[in-house]
Motif scaffolding. Structure first.
Motif, short mmCIF file in Angstrom:
data_model
loop_
_atom_site.label_atom_id
_atom_site.label_comp_id
_atom_site.label_asym_id
_atom_site.label_seq_id
_atom_site.Cartn_x
_atom_site.Cartn_y
_atom_site.Cartn_z
N ARG A 16 0.83 -1.21 0.00
CA ARG A 16 0.00 0.00 0.00
C ARG A 16 0.86 1.26 0.00
O ARG A 16 0.55 2.24 -0.67
N GLN A 19 2.31 1.65 -3.53
CA GLN A 19 1.27 2.10 -4.46
C GLN A 19 0.94 3.57 -4.25
O GLN A 19 0.83 4.34 -5.21
N ASN A 20 0.77 3.99 -3.00
CA ASN A 20 0.46 5.38 -2.70
C ASN A 20 1.61 6.29 -3.11
O ASN A 20 1.40 7.36 -3.70
N ASN A 22 3.84 5.74 -5.43
CA ASN A 22 3.88 5.80 -6.89
C ASN A 22 2.79 6.72 -7.44
O ASN A 22 3.04 7.47 -8.40
N GLN A 23 1.60 6.67 -6.86
CA GLN A 23 0.53 7.57 -7.31
C GLN A 23 0.92 9.03 -7.07
O GLN A 23 0.73 9.88 -7.93
N MET A 24 1.48 9.30 -5.90
CA MET A 24 1.92 10.66 -5.59
C MET A 24 3.05 11.08 -6.53
O MET A 24 3.09 12.22 -7.00
N SER A 25 3.97 10.14 -6.82
CA SER A 25 5.08 10.44 -7.73
C SER A 25 4.58 10.72 -9.14
O SER A 25 5.10 11.61 -9.82
N ASN A 26 3.59 9.97 -9.58
CA ASN A 26 3.04 10.23 -10.92
C ASN A 26 2.47 11.64 -11.00
O ASN A 26 2.68 12.34 -12.00
N THR A 27 1.79 12.08 -9.96
CA THR A 27 1.27 13.44 -9.94
C THR A 27 2.41 14.45 -9.93
O THR A 27 2.41 15.43 -10.69
N HIS A 30 4.35 14.59 -13.25
CA HIS A 30 3.56 15.11 -14.37
C HIS A 30 4.08 16.49 -14.78
O HIS A 30 4.05 16.85 -15.97
N THR A 35 6.09 9.76 -16.17
CA THR A 35 5.45 8.90 -15.17
C THR A 35 6.55 8.32 -14.29
O THR A 35 7.74 8.37 -14.65
#
Length: 149
Positions: A16, A19-20, A22-27, A30, A35
């Motif tokens: 978790r 995943q969290n 990575n989601q923050m890093s993608n943002t 950007h 990505t």
């Protein structure tokens, strides 16, 4: 829900967190038109260039097909180049790719470090690092043993 062992709960918490993160890093990435997967691939290429596609897949623990698709995309975007040497293709960063990574890298390192710096003190970070190193080294040994015929 069934009772889960502490080991299973730790694994789920790690998944978790990654995943969290990575989601923050993608943002965050950007802003650099990248990505997290592209950032990791470009960083790996920079560290080992020129690198073969198969070595890239091993280094990133990504399937050959996944690496092939991303390499094609990065090449189309002008961030990497492939050079053929007899039967082997070597991948390197282009000047555009190097410039993009040079801008994104320090910001991404600072962004990720802050996740730990804001939540953990120095002793906790030292302990976590030692435990993660131990787990990683054990997982590598297990994977290598599983891959032997």
């Amino acid at each position: 829900m069934e009772d889960l062992s502490l080991s299973t709960l730790i694994w789920l918490r790690m998944v978790r967190f990654v995943q969290n993160s990575n989601q923050m890093s993608n943002t965050h990435l950007h802003h650099f038109d990248l990505t997290i997967a592209q950032f990791e691939m470009l960083s790996h290429i920079r560290a080992f260039e020129p690198v073969t596609q198969s070595d890239l897949a091993k280094g990133l623990t990504v399937s050959g097909g996944g690496v092939s698709r991303m390499v094609s995309r990065l090449e189309r975007d002008g961030l990497i180049s492939r050079a053929q040497d007899w039967k082997t293709k070597f991948i390197s960063l282009t000047d555009v790719g190097r410039q993009r990574l040079d801008k994104a890298y320090p910001a991404q390192i600072e962004f990720q470090s802050a996740l730990f710096d804001e939540a953990l003190d120095e002793d906790e970070k030292t302990q976590l690092h030692a435990l993660m190193k131990k787990l990683y080294e054990h997982s590598v040994k297990r994977r290598e043993a599983d891959e032997k015929p």
